[in-house]
Design an enzyme around this catalytic site. Structure first.
Site, PDB file in Angstrom:
ATOM      1  CD  GLU A 183     -11.746  -0.003  13.291  1.00 22.35           C
ATOM      2  OE1 GLU A 183     -12.094  -1.024  12.638  1.00 22.35           O
ATOM      3  OE2 GLU A 183     -10.828   0.750  12.925  1.00 22.35           O
TER       4      GLU A 183
ATOM      5  NE  ARG B 230      -6.009  -3.929  11.374  1.00 23.61           N
ATOM      6  CZ  ARG B 230      -6.348  -4.020  10.098  1.00 23.61           C
ATOM      7  NH1 ARG B 230      -6.520  -2.917   9.375  1.00 23.61           N
ATOM      8  NH2 ARG B 230      -6.516  -5.206   9.526  1.00 23.61           N
TER       9      ARG B 230
ATOM     10  CB  ILE C 112      -0.964   0.000   1.202  1.00 26.02           C
ATOM     11  CG1 ILE C 112      -1.935  -1.168   1.093  1.00 26.02           C
ATOM     12  CG2 ILE C 112      -1.727   1.321   1.289  1.00 26.02           C
ATOM     13  CD1 ILE C 112      -2.823  -1.367   2.299  1.00 26.02           C
TER      14      ILE C 112
ATOM     15  CB  ALA D 241     -10.221  -2.439   1.905  1.00 29.47           C
TER      16      ALA D 241
ATOM     17  CG  ASP E 112     -10.728   4.237   6.861  1.00 34.09           C
ATOM     18  OD1 ASP E 112     -11.929   4.554   6.792  1.00 34.09           O
ATOM     19  OD2 ASP E 112     -10.286   3.154   6.414  1.00 34.09           O
TER      20      ASP E 112
ATOM     21  CG  ASP F 294       9.485  -0.468   5.577  1.00 32.64           C
ATOM     22  OD1 ASP F 294      10.030  -1.473   6.068  1.00 32.64           O
ATOM     23  OD2 ASP F 294       8.348  -0.485   5.078  1.00 32.64           O
TER      24      ASP F 294
ATOM     25  CG  HIS G  76     -11.612  -0.229   9.058  1.00 34.29           C
ATOM     26  ND1 HIS G  76     -11.066  -0.855  10.150  1.00 34.29           N
ATOM     27  CD2 HIS G  76     -10.824  -0.598   8.009  1.00 34.29           C
ATOM     28  CE1 HIS G  76     -10.017  -1.565   9.786  1.00 34.29           C
ATOM     29  NE2 HIS G  76      -9.847  -1.414   8.475  1.00 34.29           N
TER      30      HIS G  76
END
Length: 321
Positions: free
Chosen positions: A263, A234, A154, A284, A258, A173, A281
Site C-alpha cells: 500500500e 489486511r 469488528i 476506518a 479495501d 474463529d 484502505h
C-alpha cells in the site's frame, strides 16, 4: 518541550486533537513525506521525537533504534502489524492503539461493499455517467449466507448488521464466542465449511504469521462460483495472485478489496477485471471514527509523557494485568 511526530494526514482534521497536544506542552512535527512513510524516511525524522502518532508507516526495528528520546508510539488504528512491537518493548517504548474507535466504521463499509458487489452499483453509476441506460441485473443479499472469518470486535458488528438482511451467518474463529451463537444464531464451522457454503465472505482477522496467506488457492477453490469475497482486514491475508486467477476464470463471482499486500498498491492484474471493486484502505475513515481515534491517541500520548499508564497499551510489560 516534548516533540510529537504526526505522520497520518487525517489526524486532528475532525477534532481539536492537535490543539490539545499543544496545550499540554507538545510541539507538533508533521511528517514531510507522503503517508505511509517508509523506513528510511522515518529514520531521518524520528531521532528527536518523544512521541509518534503513526498510521500504516514502516515503524521497524531500525526506526525505533534511531529514536533516541522516543517514549510512545501511538498507532492511529487498531492493527499493529506495521510496528516492531518486540523491538519497541526492548527499547522501553510503549506502543498503543485505538481499540474501540473504528469498529462501526469498518462494519458499515463491509456492507457498503457487499451491496455494491451484489447490485453492481459502481458499474451502474459509471454506465449512467457515460450516457448509457443499461439493464444491469444484480442479486439480493436478503436471506443469503454470510461467512465471517474472525468474530472479534469488528466481526461482531458485521454479524449484527447482517440481522437486518435476515442473513444466515456462518463464522470461523480459533476462539468461538458462545454469545454470538445465543444472540444471533451464528453457526461456528470450520474454515473449509464456511468457504464452501457462504454467498458472501468477509475477513476480520489480524495479520499474524499464522494468517498470512490464510486465503490462498486451495481455500478460494472451495468457494461457490457465485460467491463474493470482501477484505477490509489486511492485504497479505489473501493470496492476490490466486485471487486474480480465480476471478479471471470466473471461479468466484467477485471481490471487494479495501486492503492490499502493498500500500499504496502498484498497478496489478486485479485492476483489469470488472468483477473487482477497490477502495484505498478507507474502512476506518469516517468523521466519527477519526474523532475517536484522535482523542484516544492524544490521551495515550499525554498519559505516557506524564509517566502514567496509557488507556490502551499493547506491548508487555506495559499492559494491565
Amino acid at each position: 518541550m516534548a516533540k510529537a511526530l504526526i505522520t497520518c494526514p487525517p489526524f486532528s482534521k475532525f477534532s481539536n486533537a492537535a490543539e490539545l497536544l499543544v496545550q499540554v506542552g507538545c510541539e507538533i512535527v508533521k511528517s514531510p513525506y507522503p503517508h505511509p512513510v517508509k523506513e528510511n524516511q522515518l529514520v531521518r525524522i524520528i531521532g528527536e521525537m518523544d512521541a509518534a502518532v503513526v498510521g500504516m508507516d514502516e515503524v521497524t526495528a531500525k526506526v525505533i533504534k534511531a529514536a533516541n528520546k522516543l517514549k510512545v508510539i501511538a498507532r492511529y488504528g487498531v492493527g499493529i502489524d506495521t510496528v516492531d512491537v518486540e523491538t519497541a518493548t526492548k527499547q522501553g517504548v510503549i506502543v498503543t492503539n485505538v481499540v474501540g474507535a473504528n469498529e462501526n466504521a469498518v462494519a458499515d463499509l463491509v456492507f457498503g461493499l457487499i451491496l455494491c458487489l451484489a447490485r453492481k452499483i459502481c458499474r451502474a453509476d459509471a454506465s449512467v455517467k457515460q450516457g448509457k441506460w443499461e439493464s444491469i441485473v444484480g442479486i439480493e443479499i436478503w436471506q443469503k449466507t454470510l461467512g465471517v472469518i474472525g468474530t472479534g470486535k469488528i466481526g461482531r458488528r458485521v454479524i449484527k448488521r447482517a440481522q437486518g438482511f435476515d442473513m444466515n451467518v456462518l463464522a470461523y474463529d480459533i476462539s468461538p464466542d458462545p454469545g454470538l451463537v445465543e444472540k444471533f444464531g451464528v453457526q461456528y464451522v470450520s474454515l473449509e465449511d464456511l468457504l464452501r457454503n457462504s454467498d458472501f465472505i468477509s475477513i476480520h482477522v489480524p495479520l499474524t504469521p499464522e494468517t498470512i496467506g490464510l486465503i490462498g488457492e486451495k481455500q478460494i477453490n472451495l468457494m461457490k462460483k457465485s460467491a463474493y469475497l470482501v477484505n477490509t482486514s489486511r492485504g497479505k491475508i489473501v493470496d492476490e495472485k490466486a485471487l486474480f486467477i480465480a476471478l479471471k476464470e470466473k471461479k468466484i463471482a467477485g471481490t471487494a478489496l479495501d486492503v492490499f499486500s502493498q500500500e499504496p498498491p502498484e498497478y496489478t492484474n486485479l485492476f483489469t477485471l470488472d468483477n473487482v471493486l477497490t477502495t484505498p484502505h478507507m474502512a476506518a475513515h469516517t468523521e466519527e471514527a477519526l474523532r475517536k481515534m484522535d482523542l484516544i491517541c492524544v490521551e495515550n500520548v499525554v498519559r505516557v509523557l506524564n509517566g502514567k499508564e496509557p488507556v490502551s497499551a499493547v506491548n508487555f510489560p506495559f499492559t494491565k494485568g
